[in-house]
Design an enzyme around this catalytic site. Structure first.
Site, PDB file in Angstrom:
ATOM      1  N   GLU A   1     -18.387   2.881   5.281  1.00 34.88           N
ATOM      2  CA  GLU A   1     -17.546   2.424   6.363  1.00 34.88           C
ATOM      3  C   GLU A   1     -18.382   1.625   7.336  1.00 34.88           C
ATOM      4  OE1 GLU A   1     -16.322   6.112   7.846  1.00 34.88           O
ATOM      5  OE2 GLU A   1     -15.148   6.621   6.104  1.00 34.88           O
TER       6      GLU A   1
ATOM      7  N   LYS B   1      -3.116   6.259   1.279  1.00 38.78           N
ATOM      8  CA  LYS B   1      -2.771   6.789   2.602  1.00 38.78           C
ATOM      9  C   LYS B   1      -1.915   8.043   2.425  1.00 38.78           C
ATOM     10  CE  LYS B   1      -2.469   4.570   7.115  1.00 38.78           C
ATOM     11  NZ  LYS B   1      -3.839   4.970   7.466  1.00 38.78           N
TER      12      LYS B   1
ATOM     13  N   ARG C   1       0.824  -1.208   0.000  1.00 43.26           N
ATOM     14  CA  ARG C   1       0.000   0.000   0.000  1.00 43.26           C
ATOM     15  C   ARG C   1       0.860   1.261   0.000  1.00 43.26           C
ATOM     16  NH1 ARG C   1      -4.228   0.514   4.821  1.00 43.26           N
ATOM     17  NH2 ARG C   1      -2.302   0.933   5.944  1.00 43.26           N
TER      18      ARG C   1
END
Lengths: 412, 412
Positions: B295, B260, B158
């Site tokens: 979520e 991220k 990631r």
């Protein structure tokens, strides 16, 4: 590498409607590492000789309590003991050669001091969570030798909006204008007095709290760095080619695309490189299934949260309403789709498209690649700019350099 | 202030369908300055006594040419001459007390050295355009005293995706795992051997080119900082209250919400403060006119580009398929709207909702405020966690601390 602020685009449709729009600065990138872009007027960096200073404000706590506001009366100036020699204005480049201020003790004691590195803990929140926003503005020198800022109140208003959106502290706009004025005046020898030259100013605010938790920064640093810059187009306009981008989305309703945040810039570089690999200098950001053109119209896409509140955009709209409307132009802020634009082009109704921004004022566009096919933007083969873009540049420069007295020009 | 990584959420619907979702870490903030949140287990910071080191890699040029990859065989270690004393594990806090590495000479020569500030020019691109991405992971100590990482390959994968999306250089995942392993082993005395304690690791990459032009950074810095951390819920679970957020939008298809990046975090703080002002610890980000729940589902919203590819999310889904499916559970990755969730709650079909993430593993939710009204999330009054959340935490900790041998646990 070179352009701190980048043109926003505008266009004009023949018939009765005019269009003027801005594009976000990050979408007109410097592309320093892309030799395949001969049409892009990239100005290369040279060694810096300007005195470097920066200005900063570091509140003890931000967002939790209203900090003491910026107090220009407490300004401390630390002059460099090793001033840089002046640069021949003809060799100036856009974006390097910094001249700056800095300060480290809260809003209370702004300082001007020699340019120097920032020393920050690696856990500082600016490195992890994007707590950063900025402005781009310029100081000009008029024929009488006065230093002038162009609509600094607009920049300060937007700067505060950007800061507040990411829980950074705000400040008194007039106090910061006062400080920037004193900074620009102190460094006035670095502002060439030729038309097209100026001192680029970059007010920046970063969160400086040392924490890996995500929350409102308890401390922040505000600094202003500066660089003498030359004309964006030193040898006259050079119309650019755009690629309409729909595979990546820069901004969306409810997001932060209308704020001048660092967060809006890094994600645009990859699409920019992709467009460049196909020979286009810039991206034209489309949005939504309708593929609305959010940029590059004199109509300009409205301020709906997906585009930046551009100072040059606003200036062009104001001047257009004042000076073009009486000539029969219609000035609109409305959405227009890429399909409508292509149709106007095909039908010969598209007169010109130009970008707008602090760096270039206006930036003419020759073509837009949409779905792999070129959409002609109305320029004749020998032309590098349309008439409206040229007139706008003349009007705005006359105000910026004080040839025309106007309340947009702030004499330092 | 305290939580480097934050729980992602999951929920289970009674009947035949289960739901598990993750929430991005920035939406479970520390809210350090908000005294009105008694239910939020904020752990306050104390003085740091851990040895501080950081690890970094600074390529000479990024993105323009393939840089020499990370070479762990060239690792240089500069030990501190003033090591910190150990901290009583019972006093550990989450997120402070750094133990770090640093290095300054390109991918070629990684170093481990005492923790120290970064010195950067104020025109460095990380301060202006959001060139920054990071990872969150932990090192655990097993009963035999071995140091273990949990699925570090997933974090490295990631990390590289995040870096590439903003034109930062990538690296060899195995080389960086090797270096992090050596770093964690070197600092193993700072890893308490009690269950719930670990060494939080924060690999970070920032663009370091000095330029105000927007383009791919020509240089970057990769560093890893670390901090001993205690249990996220030192006295056991404490179920939290969420506010469904539709007035601000965190992520958008075609955007970067699944990476991220620092860019995704700062814009979430203001909505977080707004929710906090009404007494809610977290935001539940809704998206689009359908108000899909992106979520907090065990079904989990699919990886469609709007949510992070959570390592804990993935682990929970895998364990659910392996261990819950045989018990008759259905594990789904599908969209679910807030309306459907409220309906399930009203009809008594909603068993539990929990977040998931590196920091807390799971974080149970008691209520979600939607359109101003509470949606009960299935916990009984005396319960702070549902059964699935509890079992998941037990399963994952057993692997993290090596009580159960599993290929997700990387022995250093």
């Amino acid at each position: 590498m070179i352009r701190p602020l980048l043109p926003r685009c505008a266009r004009a449709l023949r018939a009765t409607s005019t269009a003027a729009a801005r594009r976000p600065s990050h979408a007109l990138p410097a592309l320093p590492a892309l030799p395949a872009l001969p049409a892009l007027p990239i100005l290369s960096a040279s060694a810096s000789h300007a005195a470097r200073r920066m200005y900063s404000i570091q509140p003890e706590a931000a967002s939790t309590a209203k900090p003491v506001d910026v107090d220009p009366s407490k300004l401390v100036i630390h002059k460099t003991t090793n001033p840089k020699s002046l640069v021949d204005p003809s060799t100036l480049i856009f974006g390097r050669n910094f001249t700056e201020w800095t300060q480290t003790e809260g809003w209370r004691t702004p300082t001007i001091q020699p340019y120097q590195n920032l020393s920050l803990d690696p856990a500082t929140c600016v490195f992890h969570y994007g707590f950063e926003c900025f402005e781009g503005m310029k100081a000009y020198k008029d024929k009488a030798g006065n230093v002038r800022l162009f609509r600094p109140d607009k920049n300060m208003e937007r700067f505060n909006k950007s800061a507040a959106r990411i829980a950074l502290p705000t400040f008194s706009p007039s106090a910061l204008i006062d400080l920037i004025t004193r900074f620009a005046t102190l460094e006035e020898r670095f502002i060439p007095d030729q038309r097209g030259y100026s001192l680029y100013l970059r007010p920046t605010m970063i969160g400086t709290q040392k924490t890996l938790g995500v929350g409102p920064p308890g401390s922040a640093l505000l600094f202003v760095i500066a660089s003498p810059v030359g004309p964006y187009y030193p040898t006259g306009f050079k119309a650019i080619a755009l690629e309409a981008t729909d595979y990546a989305v820069r901004a969306w309703p409810g997001g932060v695309g209308d704020k001048k945040l660092g967060a809006n810039y890094a994600p645009c570089v990859l699409p920019q490189l992709e467009a460049a690999s196909r020979g286009f200098q810039q991206n034209l950001w489309l949005f939504g299934p309708e593929q609305y053109v959010t940029e590059k119209e004199l109509i300009t896409h409205p301020l709906d949260g997906t585009i930046l509140e551009g100072v040059t955009r606003d200036s062009i709209l104001s001047l257009a309403r004042e000076r073009l409307a009486p000539e029969g132009w219609r000035i609109s802020e409305r959405k227009i789709t890429m399909a409508a634009l292509a149709e106007a082009s095909a039908e010969g109704r598209l007169m010109e498209i130009f970008g707008a921004g602090t760096a270039a004022i206006v930036s003419p566009v020759r073509t837009i690649s949409w779905k792999g096919k070129p959409v002609d933007c109305g320029l004749k083969e020998h032309e590098e700019s349309g008439e409206i873009a040229l007139r706008m540049k003349g009007w705005i420069e006359a105000i910026q350099y004080g040839d025309e007295e106007h309340d947009w020009s702030h004499v330092c």
